[in-house]
Design a protein around this motif. Structure first.
Motif, mmCIF file in Angstrom:
data_model
loop_
_atom_site.group_PDB
_atom_site.id
_atom_site.type_symbol
_atom_site.label_atom_id
_atom_site.label_comp_id
_atom_site.label_asym_id
_atom_site.label_seq_id
_atom_site.Cartn_x
_atom_site.Cartn_y
_atom_site.Cartn_z
ATOM 1 N N ARG A 29 0.833 -1.203 0.000
ATOM 2 C CA ARG A 29 0.000 0.000 0.000
ATOM 3 C C ARG A 29 0.869 1.255 0.000
ATOM 4 N NH1 ARG A 29 -5.308 0.106 1.633
ATOM 5 N NH2 ARG A 29 -6.335 -1.887 1.997
ATOM 6 N N ARG A 30 1.992 1.184 0.705
ATOM 7 C CA ARG A 30 2.857 2.355 0.821
ATOM 8 C C ARG A 30 3.582 2.653 -0.487
ATOM 9 N NH1 ARG A 30 5.434 0.542 4.914
ATOM 10 N NH2 ARG A 30 7.434 0.049 3.932
ATOM 11 N N ARG A 31 3.769 1.643 -1.298
ATOM 12 C CA ARG A 31 4.569 1.813 -2.514
ATOM 13 C C ARG A 31 3.744 2.108 -3.763
ATOM 14 N NH1 ARG A 31 7.305 -1.114 1.112
ATOM 15 N NH2 ARG A 31 9.593 -1.164 1.015
ATOM 16 N N PHE A 32 2.444 1.912 -3.694
ATOM 17 C CA PHE A 32 1.586 2.130 -4.859
ATOM 18 C C PHE A 32 0.417 3.037 -4.497
ATOM 19 C CE2 PHE A 32 3.753 -1.766 -5.926
ATOM 20 C CZ PHE A 32 3.886 -1.752 -7.310
ATOM 21 N N ALA A 33 -0.028 3.821 -5.461
ATOM 22 C CA ALA A 33 -1.311 4.517 -5.346
ATOM 23 C C ALA A 33 -2.380 3.565 -5.870
ATOM 24 C CB ALA A 33 -1.296 5.802 -6.167
ATOM 25 N N PHE A 34 -3.517 3.487 -5.181
ATOM 26 C CA PHE A 34 -4.576 2.549 -5.550
ATOM 27 C C PHE A 34 -5.767 3.307 -6.111
ATOM 28 C CE2 PHE A 34 -1.934 -0.096 -3.029
ATOM 29 C CZ PHE A 34 -2.200 -1.397 -3.414
ATOM 30 N N VAL A 35 -6.194 2.895 -7.294
ATOM 31 C CA VAL A 35 -7.311 3.545 -7.989
ATOM 32 C C VAL A 35 -8.383 2.496 -8.248
ATOM 33 C CG1 VAL A 35 -8.029 4.790 -10.054
ATOM 34 C CG2 VAL A 35 -5.771 5.226 -9.062
ATOM 35 N N GLU A 36 -9.592 2.740 -7.760
ATOM 36 C CA GLU A 36 -10.671 1.767 -7.899
ATOM 37 C C GLU A 36 -11.363 1.908 -9.252
ATOM 38 O OE1 GLU A 36 -14.554 0.106 -5.445
ATOM 39 O OE2 GLU A 36 -13.871 2.168 -5.127
ATOM 40 N N LEU A 37 -11.655 0.769 -9.870
ATOM 41 C CA LEU A 37 -12.506 0.697 -11.054
ATOM 42 C C LEU A 37 -13.685 -0.194 -10.684
ATOM 43 C CD1 LEU A 37 -9.965 0.274 -13.999
ATOM 44 C CD2 LEU A 37 -11.118 2.344 -13.253
ATOM 45 N N SER A 38 -14.849 0.407 -10.479
ATOM 46 C CA SER A 38 -16.025 -0.319 -10.028
ATOM 47 C C SER A 38 -17.202 -0.009 -10.939
ATOM 48 C CB SER A 38 -16.380 0.064 -8.590
ATOM 49 O OG SER A 38 -17.662 -0.420 -8.233
ATOM 50 N N PRO A 39 -18.062 -1.013 -11.219
ATOM 51 C CA PRO A 39 -19.260 -0.737 -12.029
ATOM 52 C C PRO A 39 -20.188 0.285 -11.388
ATOM 53 C CG PRO A 39 -18.855 -3.110 -11.856
ATOM 54 C CD PRO A 39 -17.939 -2.438 -10.881
ATOM 55 N N ARG A 40 -19.950 0.587 -10.111
ATOM 56 C CA ARG A 40 -20.846 1.498 -9.417
ATOM 57 C C ARG A 40 -20.305 2.920 -9.353
ATOM 58 N NH1 ARG A 40 -22.636 -2.640 -4.472
ATOM 59 N NH2 ARG A 40 -23.319 -4.315 -5.866
ATOM 60 N N THR A 41 -19.088 3.137 -9.822
ATOM 61 C CA THR A 41 -18.499 4.476 -9.774
ATOM 62 C C THR A 41 -17.870 4.811 -11.116
ATOM 63 O OG1 THR A 41 -16.383 3.620 -8.950
ATOM 64 C CG2 THR A 41 -18.017 4.288 -7.290
ATOM 65 N N GLU A 42 -17.674 6.098 -11.355
ATOM 66 C CA GLU A 42 -16.993 6.545 -12.573
ATOM 67 C C GLU A 42 -15.514 6.149 -12.495
ATOM 68 O OE1 GLU A 42 -18.106 7.859 -15.270
ATOM 69 O OE2 GLU A 42 -20.176 8.223 -14.695
ATOM 70 N N PRO A 43 -14.892 5.854 -13.660
ATOM 71 C CA PRO A 43 -15.415 6.003 -15.033
ATOM 72 C C PRO A 43 -16.122 4.761 -15.572
ATOM 73 C CG PRO A 43 -13.117 5.448 -15.152
ATOM 74 C CD PRO A 43 -13.449 5.506 -13.681
ATOM 75 N N THR A 44 -16.176 3.665 -14.727
ATOM 76 C CA THR A 44 -16.761 2.417 -15.228
ATOM 77 C C THR A 44 -18.285 2.481 -15.268
ATOM 78 O OG1 THR A 44 -14.867 1.303 -14.219
ATOM 79 C CG2 THR A 44 -16.651 -0.087 -14.991
ATOM 80 N N ALA A 45 -18.892 3.174 -14.292
ATOM 81 C CA ALA A 45 -20.348 3.290 -14.283
ATOM 82 C C ALA A 45 -20.811 3.971 -15.577
ATOM 83 C CB ALA A 45 -20.811 4.086 -13.063
ATOM 84 N N GLY A 46 -21.757 3.370 -16.235
ATOM 85 C CA GLY A 46 -22.273 3.941 -17.481
ATOM 86 C C GLY A 46 -21.413 3.680 -18.692
ATOM 87 N N LEU A 47 -20.280 2.971 -18.517
ATOM 88 C CA LEU A 47 -19.375 2.740 -19.648
ATOM 89 C C LEU A 47 -20.050 1.910 -20.735
ATOM 90 C CD1 LEU A 47 -16.544 2.904 -20.935
ATOM 91 C CD2 LEU A 47 -15.910 0.876 -19.608
ATOM 92 N N LEU A 48 -20.766 0.849 -20.330
ATOM 93 C CA LEU A 48 -21.409 0.003 -21.332
ATOM 94 C C LEU A 48 -22.455 0.781 -22.117
ATOM 95 C CD1 LEU A 48 -21.794 -2.712 -22.677
ATOM 96 C CD2 LEU A 48 -23.336 -3.363 -20.796
ATOM 97 N N ALA A 49 -23.221 1.628 -21.436
ATOM 98 C CA ALA A 49 -24.238 2.423 -22.135
ATOM 99 C C ALA A 49 -23.599 3.353 -23.153
ATOM 100 C CB ALA A 49 -25.058 3.216 -21.118
ATOM 101 N N ARG A 50 -22.465 3.963 -22.795
ATOM 102 C CA ARG A 50 -21.778 4.869 -23.726
ATOM 103 C C ARG A 50 -21.217 4.092 -24.919
ATOM 104 N NH1 ARG A 50 -20.230 6.954 -18.647
ATOM 105 N NH2 ARG A 50 -18.155 6.004 -18.687
ATOM 106 N N TRP A 51 -20.721 2.891 -24.657
ATOM 107 C CA TRP A 51 -20.162 2.079 -25.741
ATOM 108 C C TRP A 51 -21.276 1.638 -26.687
ATOM 109 C CZ3 TRP A 51 -20.750 -3.102 -27.257
ATOM 110 C CH2 TRP A 51 -19.806 -3.571 -28.177
ATOM 111 N N LEU A 52 -22.406 1.210 -26.125
ATOM 112 C CA LEU A 52 -23.527 0.786 -26.969
ATOM 113 C C LEU A 52 -24.035 1.938 -27.831
ATOM 114 C CD1 LEU A 52 -25.434 -1.394 -24.345
ATOM 115 C CD2 LEU A 52 -24.299 -2.230 -26.419
ATOM 116 N N GLU A 53 -24.055 3.127 -27.231
ATOM 117 C CA GLU A 53 -24.506 4.294 -27.996
ATOM 118 C C GLU A 53 -23.540 4.582 -29.137
ATOM 119 O OE1 GLU A 53 -25.557 9.052 -27.289
ATOM 120 O OE2 GLU A 53 -24.816 7.792 -25.634
ATOM 121 N N ARG A 54 -22.228 4.497 -28.872
ATOM 122 C CA ARG A 54 -21.240 4.756 -29.930
ATOM 123 C C ARG A 54 -21.319 3.707 -31.027
ATOM 124 N NH1 ARG A 54 -14.920 4.928 -28.448
ATOM 125 N NH2 ARG A 54 -15.191 2.659 -28.504
ATOM 126 N N GLU A 55 -21.641 2.462 -30.655
ATOM 127 C CA GLU A 55 -21.713 1.384 -31.629
ATOM 128 C C GLU A 55 -23.065 1.334 -32.334
ATOM 129 O OE1 GLU A 55 -19.118 -0.820 -32.391
ATOM 130 O OE2 GLU A 55 -18.000 0.687 -31.245
#
Length: 606
Positions: free
Chosen positions: A503-529
């Motif tokens: 923990r001391r040697r790395f910064a930790f960044v969460e990627l969760s379906p419930r928070t940005e930037p992952t939340a809504g990602l599938l909807a944005r991809w479907l819209e682009r496609e």
């Protein structure tokens, strides 16, 4: 008496052929070959490999053919060639070669370094018996003087204009450019009983650098009271008596006025300060030193109207920096808020190491690769490794690995670089220091990190220090332009279980379906496609039913072309998503299709 034409003071050298296939012997001549190095005599009776490897150049092949045709290379006797004659040849006479490398290529049948391949009976390389024939046009050196047998000589150096080494037990040196072999002999004789084997070996290296590698015009530095002092060497090495022999090897130095506090030194310079030697080659940090002092080269002159440290006809000095985040990058990655990407940019700039963590399918590895390629300027500066429970230091950094000789089928252990060492060496090359390089460690939590990183774990926290490596014994520091991005699946192990050292040697960044930037990602991809939004609604409904955020399902499972063929969504749901939830509810007796199946989720919305 030396043999006619033989280089005085040099012994016979040997090459051992594999599988007990015999030995080659030879010696150096005073005469120089076409490439400016000493010619080499391959002695009569030496054994030579008959087969030439594909990489051998045409000139060497022609020489071998001519020697064979003239009878200078004859068939070896059966006891040296028991399998299939003629796998070995024998030198029927002394053969004069253009260099030691040419002789080694003749013996082995492939191109190799003669100065490193030919060895004495004690194992010392031929290179130790050669005078320095080429040096970089301009070098830089750090010479330590704050603890010479308990005495601080730095102030004396600055006041009287010199640097020095202690050589109390050395005899008078008659040569201005002694070979490493001669220096080793002097040290072995003069310091017998006064120094350990490793101390004597280190002293030989330092003496060789001080006496033969340094030259007038080189930059020199020393450290005292936490400040770096810089100057320029103005005189050749001289040997003169001094009290206690503390400074009887000297070089005159023109020291610059002023000094630089340790805290303000460039990172590549600070790393060298922790190397445990008294003479350290700083040439790799010469560009940083020039920026520090405003110097522009050997003369120290500056062109009018140009910034300090920049010649009038030179391009501007390129600083290490990560490219700025752009709206185009955010659009490509389907990140709604560019500020999130700017935070990643700042974390990498400040910390140099971060971990993306979250449930499976949240795009951790994809995002790591895309950002590394963008910030590094292309895939050439990116290396990817995947950790697993049996992954070790020897796989990751360096270690001895079995390597088979294609010709003899003999297996030998050789020190081999791993992906981190290879990338660090690439990032450290001259001209690369301003280019960011990225190591991506996928599934970083699946290995025993203390075992994999070894002493390098220390460097992840203390980037401005160096450590002595376990196998090679080199002093190593992580280059400032080497960045590390790890990925961690929280369904395998919760982040709460990661030890404090990581923990001391790395910064930790969460990627969760419930928070940005992952939340809504599938909807944005479907819209682009240009696709229907139903899969995004189904995924949101699924994750709403999963109680543990670490087991939420990421959108990447539904961002593949196969999902949108006939029956593809149902097939993906049945074979990819529901098995993950079977594992989550293992032993609980939950009817997974009834709770999480497509029919159940669609019925929820009706």
């Amino acid at each position: 008496m030396p043999q006619p034409g033989r280089l005085a003071g040099t012994p016979d050298f040997h090459l051992m052929l594999p599988e007990g296939g015999g030995e080659a012997r030879g010696y150096l001549l005073t005469e120089f070959g076409r490439n400016g190095t000493h010619k080499f005599v391959l002695r009569e009776g030496s054994v030579v490999v008959a087969e030439a490897w594909p990489g051998l150049n045409d000139h060497a092949r022609r020489i071998r053919a001519e020697l064979r045709a003239s009878g200078a290379l004859a068939d070896a006797p059966p006891h040296l060639d028991p399998l299939q004659a003629p796998r070995r040849w024998l030198a029927a006479q002394d053969i004069v070669c253009n260099s030691s490398s040419a002789a080694a290529a003749l013996v082995f049948g492939y191109t190799t370094s003669g100065p490193e391949s030919w060895r004495t009976t004690e194992g010392h390389p031929l290179a130790d018996y050669l005078s320095t024939s080429w040096r970089a046009p301009r070098k830089a050196w750090l010479v330590k003087g704050s603890n010479v047998s308990g005495r601080n000589l730095v102030q004396l150096w600055l006041e009287e204009g010199f640097i020095s080494l202690s050589g109390a037990h050395l005899p008078p040196l008659e040569e201005s450019d002694p070979t490493k072999s001669a220096l080793r002999r002097f040290v072995e004789e003069g310091y017998e009983g006064a120094a350990s084997y490793h101390q004597k070996r280190g002293l030989v290296d330092e003496l060789h650098a001080f006496l033969t590698q340094m030259r007038v015009g080189d930059v020199v530095a020393t450290i005292g009271a936490g400040r770096l002092h810089l100057g320029r060497i103005t005189g050749d090495a001289v040997q003169s008596p001094s009290p206690g022999g503390l400074s009887n090897l000297r070089r005159a130095v023109d020291w610059r006025a002023g000094s630089h506090p340790d805290a303000e030194l460039p990172e590549e310079v600070r790393q060298k300060l922790s190397v445990q030697h008294d003479v350290i080659d700083l040439t790799g940090a010469l560009e940083a030193i020039d920026r520090l002092t405003g110097s522009t080269g050997p003369t120290g002159t500056e062109a009018a109207g140009t910034p300090a440290g920049q010649m009038a006809d030179e391009p501007p000095v390129r600083e290490l920096s990560l490219p700025d985040v752009t709206s185009d990058l955010a659009a490509e990655l389907l990140v709604r808020d560019p500020e999130w990407l700017k935070d990643i940019h700042e974390l990498l700039t400040d910390e140099k190491q971060l971990v993306f963590y979250g449930p499976p399918g949240t795009g951790k590895t994809y995002l790591a690769m895309k950002l590394a390629e963008y910030f590094g300027g292309g895939p050439e500066q990116v290396k990817i490794v995947q950790f697993h429970p049996s992954y070790a230091y020897e796989d990751f950094f360096e270690g001895y690995r079995p390597v088979e000789d294609p010709e003899t089928r003999e297996v030998a252990f050789r020190l081999t670089a791993g992906p981190l060492r290879e990338l660090a060496d690439l990032a450290s090359r001259e001209g690369n220091q301003h280019v960011p390089h990225f190591l991506i460690i996928d599934e970083i939590n699946r290995a025993n990190l203390a075992k994999v990183f070894g002493e390098l774990y220390f460097l992840l926290e203390y980037r401005r220090r160096s450590v002595r490596l376990t196998y090679s014994g080199d002093d190593f520091a992580l280059p400032p332009n080497l960045f590390v991005i790890g990925t961690m699946n929280t369904a395998d192990r919760s982040i709460a279980l990661v030890d404090a050292a990581m923990r001391r040697r790395f910064a930790f960044v969460e990627l969760s379906p419930r928070t940005e930037p992952t939340a809504g990602l599938l909807a944005r991809w479907l819209e682009r496609e240009g696709r229907d939004a139903e899969p995004a609604h189904l995924l949101d409904a699924l994750n709403a039913r999963i109680g543990d955020a670490d087991f939420a399902i990421g959108p990447s499972y539904l961002m593949k072309p196969g999902v949108y063929r006939d029956g593809g969504l149902e097939r993906t749901w049945r074979t990819k998503i529901l098995p993950l939830l079977e594992e989550y509810h293992y032993g609980e007796g939950v009817d997974i299709p009834a709770r999480y199946g497509l029919d159940a989720l669609r019925g929820q919305g009706s």
